[in-house]
Design an enzyme around this catalytic site. Structure first.
Site, PDB file in Angstrom:
ATOM      1  N   LYS A 148      45.870  27.242  48.487  1.00 35.04           N
ATOM      2  CA  LYS A 148      45.245  26.955  47.182  1.00 35.04           C
ATOM      3  C   LYS A 148      45.154  28.228  46.352  1.00 35.04           C
ATOM      4  CE  LYS A 148      40.558  26.826  46.518  1.00 35.04           C
ATOM      5  NZ  LYS A 148      40.162  27.534  45.300  1.00 35.04           N
ATOM      6  N   ASN A 149      44.713  29.315  46.985  1.00 36.63           N
ATOM      7  CA  ASN A 149      44.479  30.542  46.224  1.00 36.63           C
ATOM      8  C   ASN A 149      45.764  31.262  45.823  1.00 36.63           C
ATOM      9  OD1 ASN A 149      41.818  29.959  46.388  1.00 36.63           O
ATOM     10  ND2 ASN A 149      41.270  31.600  47.820  1.00 36.63           N
ATOM     11  N   CYS A 190      32.970  26.974  42.139  1.00 37.23           N
ATOM     12  CA  CYS A 190      31.853  26.837  43.068  1.00 37.23           C
ATOM     13  C   CYS A 190      30.682  27.713  42.639  1.00 37.23           C
ATOM     14  CB  CYS A 190      32.290  27.242  44.475  1.00 37.23           C
ATOM     15  SG  CYS A 190      33.370  26.044  45.264  1.00 37.23           S
ATOM     16  N   ARG A 192      29.255  35.279  39.539  1.00 39.54           N
ATOM     17  CA  ARG A 192      30.685  35.319  39.237  1.00 39.54           C
ATOM     18  C   ARG A 192      30.975  35.752  37.791  1.00 39.54           C
ATOM     19  NH1 ARG A 192      33.644  30.532  42.539  1.00 39.54           N
ATOM     20  NH2 ARG A 192      35.196  32.133  42.807  1.00 39.54           N
ATOM     21  N   ASP A 195      35.780  33.116  52.489  1.00 48.14           N
ATOM     22  CA  ASP A 195      36.074  31.683  52.463  1.00 48.14           C
ATOM     23  C   ASP A 195      36.031  31.051  53.857  1.00 48.14           C
ATOM     24  OD1 ASP A 195      36.383  31.881  49.762  1.00 48.14           O
ATOM     25  OD2 ASP A 195      38.549  31.648  49.733  1.00 48.14           O
ATOM     26  N   ARG A 222      38.844  19.744  46.289  1.00 44.84           N
ATOM     27  CA  ARG A 222      39.349  20.865  45.492  1.00 44.84           C
ATOM     28  C   ARG A 222      40.269  21.759  46.315  1.00 44.84           C
ATOM     29  NH1 ARG A 222      35.374  24.507  44.006  1.00 44.84           N
ATOM     30  NH2 ARG A 222      37.230  25.531  43.257  1.00 44.84           N
TER      31      ARG A 222
HETATM   32  C1  UD1 Z   1      39.008  34.536  44.829  1.00 46.62           C
HETATM   33  C2  UD1 Z   1      39.285  33.246  45.572  1.00 46.62           C
HETATM   34  C3  UD1 Z   1      38.028  32.793  46.317  1.00 46.62           C
HETATM   35  C4  UD1 Z   1      37.558  33.896  47.239  1.00 46.62           C
HETATM   36  C5  UD1 Z   1      37.385  35.216  46.476  1.00 46.62           C
HETATM   37  C6  UD1 Z   1      37.070  36.390  47.381  1.00 46.62           C
HETATM   38  C7  UD1 Z   1      40.935  32.151  44.217  1.00 46.62           C
HETATM   39  C8  UD1 Z   1      41.275  30.990  43.356  1.00 46.62           C
HETATM   40  N1  UD1 Z   1      39.666  32.218  44.625  1.00 46.62           N
HETATM   41  O1  UD1 Z   1      37.944  34.264  43.899  1.00 46.62           O
HETATM   42  O2  UD1 Z   1      38.382  31.636  47.101  1.00 46.62           O
HETATM   43  O3  UD1 Z   1      36.318  33.528  47.806  1.00 46.62           O
HETATM   44  O4  UD1 Z   1      38.607  35.524  45.763  1.00 46.62           O
HETATM   45  O5  UD1 Z   1      38.065  36.556  48.325  1.00 46.62           O
HETATM   46  O6  UD1 Z   1      41.783  32.947  44.567  1.00 46.62           O
HETATM   47  N2  UD1 Z   1      33.224  40.028  40.351  1.00 46.62           N
HETATM   48  C9  UD1 Z   1      32.532  40.660  39.332  1.00 46.62           C
HETATM   49  N3  UD1 Z   1      33.136  40.770  38.119  1.00 46.62           N
HETATM   50  C10 UD1 Z   1      34.398  40.283  37.862  1.00 46.62           C
HETATM   51  C11 UD1 Z   1      35.093  39.644  38.917  1.00 46.62           C
HETATM   52  C12 UD1 Z   1      34.480  39.522  40.151  1.00 46.62           C
HETATM   53  O7  UD1 Z   1      31.399  41.113  39.519  1.00 46.62           O
HETATM   54  O8  UD1 Z   1      34.890  40.420  36.735  1.00 46.62           O
HETATM   55  C13 UD1 Z   1      32.569  39.865  41.666  1.00 46.62           C
HETATM   56  C14 UD1 Z   1      32.309  38.388  41.984  1.00 46.62           C
HETATM   57  O9  UD1 Z   1      31.109  37.929  41.367  1.00 46.62           O
HETATM   58  C15 UD1 Z   1      32.213  38.406  43.494  1.00 46.62           C
HETATM   59  C16 UD1 Z   1      33.247  39.479  43.869  1.00 46.62           C
HETATM   60  O10 UD1 Z   1      33.456  40.270  42.709  1.00 46.62           O
HETATM   61  O11 UD1 Z   1      30.924  38.800  43.889  1.00 46.62           O
HETATM   62  C17 UD1 Z   1      34.567  38.922  44.357  1.00 46.62           C
HETATM   63  O12 UD1 Z   1      35.139  38.147  43.337  1.00 46.62           O
HETATM   64  P1  UD1 Z   1      36.730  37.961  43.169  1.00 46.62           P
HETATM   65  O13 UD1 Z   1      37.450  38.775  44.185  1.00 46.62           O
HETATM   66  O14 UD1 Z   1      37.048  38.175  41.749  1.00 46.62           O
HETATM   67  O15 UD1 Z   1      36.881  36.422  43.543  1.00 46.62           O
HETATM   68  P2  UD1 Z   1      37.645  35.303  42.726  1.00 46.62           P
HETATM   69  O16 UD1 Z   1      38.919  35.828  42.189  1.00 46.62           O
HETATM   70  O17 UD1 Z   1      36.691  34.616  41.809  1.00 46.62           O
END
Ligand code: UD1
Length: 422
Positions: free
Chosen positions: A22-23, A116, A121, A305, A397
């Protein structure tokens, strides 16, 4: 209203092929809008998030069709540069269109993404990184507009190796005139998969999978064909299921190296593995042992995850386990639902103290989020008696036809329809 009914305590056995990640498929679909032609994507899981992504591409003017696990996305005629609120709120990954759509159309406007509810986030790293490339961004807390203006790339140092921000920077920079370097990039296998797909369309990306990624801008991307990598989180979910319910199963279409952060945890539980030829056999002991400590982290640490599914299996272990969640600040909500099955879990801040019990019992519970939902299913598989699991749209999802897949492994599980949800 749909719910899942499980009659537990059936040992699992048999073979199952992993579907595509999915990711991986979500950012790759966002990447299709950069292409002047057609993307043929193999091994695409049939998930509601994937359908939502395809709807966004159609809204933008692309044409998308699907035959079995192959998606054909013709993005030659992208005309729209705005994504409405309804489509954005379907999932978190819609934010990845920010980079690709701004690069393709010169300007993109969208609403804050959904996804989620496992933490705040924010998207500050995405915004700051694209600004470093030269994009102009306005953001009022809900609506984001991003203009390419004279963006020409640059050196972006991420304060945290965010998966989504790394993907957005890659997508925003492949069609820029200059060279972009991402320092402290996320190293997840899904980042490498995105880069492989874009390179097959003519992009020049090197270093994906390491902390430093270099993107040399190209004028155009052409039609491409790509096979999405197997879903390592799905693998860890099946492994957790067999650890909790007992038995032995064979996972097919596995990339063993992607599982290196999780295999040691299952070894500590006392599970046995036999790996080879893209297959992994996992055999559960009569009763699994507890795991001293699991701390989630960025790849190649233990994946956040997989935390919920693994917690569900540790509820049945002999002894106590400690699980600390470091990536998301609110990702232990499933613990409360697991308690309904008789699990003994105490949560303090971001740490769960899990004392294994010999027997879980059937319960009515609901899915708190996607992976939390998988954890609830695993508890029900291990439990004595019948369980009903509600709010299963979370599961759809990220897991393709979960009841069919687990039935193939011998579980007594079915999707049912009722007038009300609990
Ligand atoms: C992706 C994955 C999700 C997985 C996560 C961590 C997809 C579709 N989803 O989510 O399944 O759990 O990686 O491996 O690939 N953060 C900030 N500011 C930002 C961006 C992120 O503070 O601009 C923080 C987030 O709140 C979180 C952490 O960084 O605490 C990790 O987030 P991130 O690696 O960006 O996860 P996603 O890309 O949302």
């Amino acid at each position: 209203m749909q719910y899942i009914q499980i009659s537990g305590k059936k040992q699992l056995g048999g073979e199952i092929a992993l579907h595509g990640a999915k990711n991986s498929v979500l950012p790759i679909l966002a990447g299709t809008v950069l292409i002047d032609g057609t993307s043929t994507l193999h091994n695409c899981p049939d998930l509601s998030d994937v359908a939502a992504c395809c709807d966004i591409i159609r809204h933008l003017g692309g044409s998308v069709s699907r035959t079995d696990d192959v998606i054909f996305a013709d993005t030659t005629a992208i005309t729209q540069c705005e994504i409405p609120k309804g489509l954005m709120e379907e999932m978190r990954s819609s934010i990845i269109f920010l980079g690709s759509l701004s690069a393709r159309c010169g300007k993109a406007c969208m609403y804050l993404p959904g996804g989620c509810k496992i933490g705040a986030r924010p998207i500050d790293i995405h915004i700051k990184s694209l600004r470093t490339l030269g994009y102009h961004i306005s953001f009022d807390g809900s609506n984001i507009c991003c203009e390419k203006a004279n963006a020409k790339g640059g050196s972006v140092t991420l304060p945290f190796p965010s998966v989504g921000a790394t993907e957005n920077v890659i997508l925003a920079s492949v069609l820029l005139g200059g060279v972009t370097t991402i320092i402290n990039a996320a190293r997840e296998p899904e980042i490498t998969d995105l880069a492989d797909y874009l390179n097959s369309a003519g992009a020049k990306i090197s270093g994906a999978g390491s902390s430093v990624i270099r993107i040399e801008g190209v004028a155009r991307l052409q039609s491409a064909e790509h096979t999405v990598i197997p879903d390592r989180i799905l693998a860890s979910t099946f492994m957790s299921a067999v650890a909790a319910a007992g038995g032995d199963i064979v996972l097919k279409k596995v990339n063993i190296s992607h599982l290196s952060p999780i295999l040691p945890v299952f070894e500590e539980m006392g599970c046995k593995f036999f790996a080879g030829h893209g297959e992994l056999k996992i055999k559960s002991p009569h009763r699994i042992k507890s795991v001293k400590r699991i701390t989630t982290g960025v790849y190649p640490s233990f994946p956040t995850d997989s935390q919920a599914p693994v917690m569900a299996s540790l509820c049945t272990a002999k002894g106590s386990s400690v699980i600390t969640e470091t990536i998301f600040e609110n990702r232990l909500q499933h613990a409360g639902q697991l308690s309904r099955f008789g699990a003994d879990i105490v949560v303090s801040d971001r740490t769960a103290f899990v004392t294994g019990v010999k027997n879980l019992h059937g319960a009515a519970a609901y899915c708190t989020d996607l992976r939390g939902g998988a954890a609830i299913i695993i508890a029900a598989l291990a439990a004595e008696g019948d369980s009903q699991i509600y709010k299963i749209h979370h599961i759809d999802r990220g897991y393709e036809n979960i009841e069919r897949q687990l039935s193939l492994l011998g579980a007594d599980i079915r999707r049912k329809y009722d007038e009300k949800e609990q």
